[in-house]
Structures are given as C-alpha cells and as structure tokens.
Design a protein around this motif. Structure first.
Motif, PDB file in Angstrom:
ATOM      1  N   ASP A 104     -24.891  20.589 -32.691  1.00  0.00           N
ATOM      2  CA  ASP A 104     -25.988  20.565 -31.720  1.00  0.00           C
ATOM      3  C   ASP A 104     -27.286  21.091 -32.348  1.00  0.00           C
ATOM      4  O   ASP A 104     -27.259  21.833 -33.321  1.00  0.00           O
ATOM      5  CB  ASP A 104     -25.636  21.428 -30.509  1.00  0.00           C
ATOM      6  CG  ASP A 104     -24.492  20.840 -29.711  1.00  0.00           C
ATOM      7  OD1 ASP A 104     -24.072  19.712 -30.019  1.00  0.00           O
ATOM      8  OD2 ASP A 104     -24.014  21.525 -28.771  1.00  0.00           O
ATOM      9  N   ASP A 106     -29.453  23.005 -30.641  1.00  0.00           N
ATOM     10  CA  ASP A 106     -30.003  24.149 -29.894  1.00  0.00           C
ATOM     11  C   ASP A 106     -29.545  25.508 -30.416  1.00  0.00           C
ATOM     12  O   ASP A 106     -29.685  26.509 -29.736  1.00  0.00           O
ATOM     13  CB  ASP A 106     -29.666  24.004 -28.406  1.00  0.00           C
ATOM     14  CG  ASP A 106     -28.167  23.930 -28.160  1.00  0.00           C
ATOM     15  OD1 ASP A 106     -27.396  24.005 -29.138  1.00  0.00           O
ATOM     16  OD2 ASP A 106     -27.765  23.791 -26.991  1.00  0.00           O
ATOM     17  N   SER A 108     -26.589  26.583 -30.731  1.00  0.00           N
ATOM     18  CA  SER A 108     -25.316  27.053 -30.185  1.00  0.00           C
ATOM     19  C   SER A 108     -24.282  27.151 -31.297  1.00  0.00           C
ATOM     20  O   SER A 108     -23.394  27.981 -31.256  1.00  0.00           O
ATOM     21  CB  SER A 108     -24.804  26.091 -29.117  1.00  0.00           C
ATOM     22  OG  SER A 108     -25.515  26.259 -27.927  1.00  0.00           O
ATOM     23  N   ARG A 219     -27.988  28.482 -25.865  1.00  0.00           N
ATOM     24  CA  ARG A 219     -29.044  27.702 -26.522  1.00  0.00           C
ATOM     25  C   ARG A 219     -30.309  28.538 -26.657  1.00  0.00           C
ATOM     26  O   ARG A 219     -30.610  29.375 -25.813  1.00  0.00           O
ATOM     27  CB  ARG A 219     -29.274  26.369 -25.835  1.00  0.00           C
ATOM     28  CG  ARG A 219     -29.890  26.434 -24.465  1.00  0.00           C
ATOM     29  CD  ARG A 219     -30.530  25.125 -23.986  1.00  0.00           C
ATOM     30  NE  ARG A 219     -29.840  23.878 -24.299  1.00  0.00           N
ATOM     31  CZ  ARG A 219     -30.366  22.942 -25.070  1.00  0.00           C
ATOM     32  NH1 ARG A 219     -31.554  23.117 -25.626  1.00  0.00           N
ATOM     33  NH2 ARG A 219     -29.713  21.819 -25.274  1.00  0.00           N
TER      34      ARG A 219
END
Ligand code: GDD
Ligand code: MN
Length: 381
Positions: A104, A106, A108, A219
């Motif tokens: 991802d 973000d 994470s 996030r």
C-alpha cells in the motif's frame, strides 16, 4: 541472518518490482518512496517502483514526476478504471523484475520489510510471501476499533477453506514473476474485490506460503478507500474462488458415470465371452472391452475438448492409466483388509474404498496426461 542476505546478493541479486496501488495518495507518496528506495539500496536490491494511480486528480502525477527525478519510479495512470485489485494486476502485468512485491501507499506496510520478503522468497519451495499481522512478532497499531478487528478476523476465517495462511487478507506480499505469469496465462484472474493476494495464492496454486511478521500501521495521511461495497464484493470473490476450486467436479462426475456404465459393459461382455472362451480369457476380453468403452465415452464426452494427442496415443495411455489404476485399487483394498481389523471383517467396504481410490487415480492420470489439452483455457478458444 543479515550476512547471508549480503552473501547471496553478491551471487545473484534478483531485480525487484514494487507495485504500489495508489488512489489519492499524493501526500503519502513523497514519504513512502524515499523510505522504500533507501531500504532497497541498503539491501543492495536493484528495483523499479510502479505506482498505479486511477487518475486521482490530487496532484499524484506531479508528485510522481518529481520523485522520478531521484528515484526509480514509474507512474501508470489508468483513466477509466477504478479498483484496488485491478490496479495491482495492471502493475504486475507491466513489471519487469524477477521478484514482484505489492504494498500500500499509505505507509501501513513498513517499506523496511521489503528486503525480508524478498529474502523469504529465496527458498526454493516458497512460492508466496505475506507480510503478516497475525503471526508471532506481527501486529496492528493501536486505534483499530473492535469493529475493524472483528471484520478482519471474520474475513480471515472465511478464507480458511482456500489457504491456511494466518493473514491471507494482507495487501503486502511477494511472489516470483514466473509464478504470476503462469497463473495469469492459465487462469482467469479475478479483479473484483480487494483481496488480490488471496486470489493469487489460490490461482497460482501456491503450496508454500511463507509469512514474515510486520507491524501494520495506521495510514499516515487521508482515509481508507475501502467501502462496504468492497466488503460485499469479498463475498462474491469467495464464491468465485469456491467455483474455481470445484472446477473439476463436473468432469469427475462424468468420469465416474462412464466408469459405472463400464462395469455393466464388463459383466455383459464377460457373460457373452463365456459362451465361447474359457474363464481366464473371457475375463481378460471383458476387461479390455470395458476399458475401450470407457475410453470412447471419456474421449467423446468427459474430455470432449482435449484432443491434442492422436486417438491411438490417447488410447494406449488410457489403457496404461487403467492398468496402474487397477493396481492402486487392488493394493488399497488388500492393504486395508490386511492391516485394519475392521476391514478384515468387512472386506466389501475395503473393496469400495479401493475402487474409489483407483477411480480417482484414473481420473487424475486422465486429466493430467491422457486428455491433457485445452480444457482449462476453453473460454478463449
Ligand atoms: N489505483 C488504485 N485504485 N488504488 C487503490 C484503490 C483504487 O481504486 N483503492 C485503494 N487503493 C490503494 C490505496 O491508495 C492504498 O495504497 C491501498 O490501495 C490500500 O487501500 P486503503 O484504502 O488504504 O485500504 P485499507 O487500509 O482499508 O486496506 C488495507 O488493509 C487491508 C488489511 O486490513 C489493504 O492493504 C488491504 O489490501 C488489506 O486487506
Ligand atoms: Mn490503508
């Protein structure tokens, strides 16, 4: 452990492609890319980073243009499509590396863990690696409400029939490009929902899934893109995976049906042959007639779409498979009868299990060798 990574790198460092699906992540990309790039360089891994954006309109393309000046970043912008799984597939299909990573945008998923995933894939029998929250050493940041936790647990449990991995919901994973290519060419990869990792584990036929513990962070900027609709799509996705898993069932039923009619043919042929032949020869003739009958109908009906070999070649292979199948059936029933007291009392039950075992053997041999061919790709013909 880290020294072995260093050693191996000198011998053969794989080229890594990192695919990052990104929708409205203009704020996170300038944070993740330098960290990811630093982690890759530190590990001596040559890499390309592919960002798959769905025309976010939040400045993502300008941000990527800037990043590309300094880092091995490539932006793929899709104009009309949306969706996490299809974005990941889009990136994977354009990746050039030997090892493919998906993560991802973000933050994470910790970018510093990427080399660990690459290393885990280095073992010959490992064909898929997950960055896992649910094994020892992994976890999620504070602030996951009970609802999100429960949601994740239930979703994981529902994936249990398809994989025993602790965290098959993970969006952070690694696989070889050859594995991906094979699955992409031989099976239809389903881009609905957002569990593309699970889809790949199942369709790639991955046997050994290795999990590397990660701390899943909240996030950094922005909000999650995954709506209730995506959760419902997950149900549809599981339904499709179940259909995929059971895809051989109709053929198996046909094969069993043909086999049952073959037994009738065997008995009739035996009765007729007995009129003119002694018992041992009559038995052999009847078995041969039944085998030929089974071959004819399996070729015509069960495996109607798999005519790659010549008829004679298929016939000889089929007879070979049946003979081995008969040995499997015999050995199973006699073995059970000999070793297990229950079957010693009920030899008929042992015979039935033997017949099932022999039939399954015949079916697998017929599918894999005798009638091997277009079956799996029929839709494209
Ligand atoms: N290109 C593109 N198009 N990217 C998308 C889309 C889309 O339609 N939807 C989401 N993404 C990107 C996001 O920008 C982000 O980088 C990543 O996919 C994950 O989306 P999030 O919105 O952050 O999802 P999440 O945090 O709720 O879910 C994550 O965690 C789950 C486990 O709890 C994902 O990693 C899931 O795959 C994972 O199952
Ligand atoms: Mn997220």
């Amino acid at each position: 452990m880290s020294t072995s990574v260093e050693d191996r790198r000198v011998i053969a460092a794989p080229i890594v492609s990192v695919v990052i699906p990104a929708y409205r992540e203009a704020e996170n990309l300038p944070v993740i890319i330098p960290r990811l790039s630093a982690a890759l360089s530190k590990a001596g891994l040559e890499a390309e980073i592919i960002i798959v954006d769905d025309d976010s309109g939040d400045g993502t393309s300008e941000v990527c243009q800037d990043l590309a000046k300094q880092y091995p970043v490539r932006l793929e912008t899709r104009q009309k499509e949306r969706g996490l799984s299809s974005a990941v597939l889009h990136g994977l299909r354009r990746a050039k590396g030997d090892v493919l990573i998906v993560m991802d945008a973000d933050l994470s998923h910790p970018p510093e863990k990427v080399p660990d995933l690459v290393q885990a894939l280095d073992e010959a029998d490992v064909d898929f690696v997950l960055g896992s929250r649910y094994i020892h050493g992994g976890g999620t940041d504070e602030g996951w409400g009970f609802a999100r936790w429960l949601n994740s647990k239930v979703a994981t449990l529902m994936a249990r029939p398809f994989t025993s991995a602790a965290d098959p919901m993970a969006g952070f994973f690694a696989l070889r490009r050859t594995t991906f290519r094979r699955a992409d060419e031989e099976h239809e990869l389903n881009p609905i929902g957002y569990k593309i990792g699970l889809e790949l584990i199942v369709k790639c036929g991955c046997r050994r899934v290795q999990e590397v513990p990660i701390q899943f962070s909240n996030r950094l900027h922005g909000t999650s893109k995954l709506s209730l609709r995506e959760q419902l799509n997950y149900m549809r996705h599981l339904g499709r995976l179940a259909e995929y898993k059971l895809r051989h069932l109709p053929r198996l039923l046909k094969f069993g049906f043909v086999g049952a009619t073959g037994s009738g043919v065997d008995l009739i042929a035996f009765a007729l042959a007995l009129l003119v032949l002694p018992v041992p020869v009559a038995r052999a003739v009847a078995i041969w007639v039944a085998m030929t009958w089974n071959f004819y109908w399996n070729r015509r009906w069960t495996f109607f779409d798999s005519h790659r070999h010549s008829v004679l070649g298929q016939y000889l292979m089929f007879c070979g498979a049946c003979l081995v199948g008969a040995v499997v059936s015999w050995a199973t029933s006699v073995g059970l009868w000999h070793l297990v007291p229950f079957f010693n009392t009920y030899p008929l039950v042992a015979a039935i299990i033997g017949i099932i075992g022999g039939t399954l053997f015949n079916f697998v041999a017929s599918s894999l060798f005798v009638f091997r061919g277009k079956g799996a790709k029929r839709a494209e013909d």
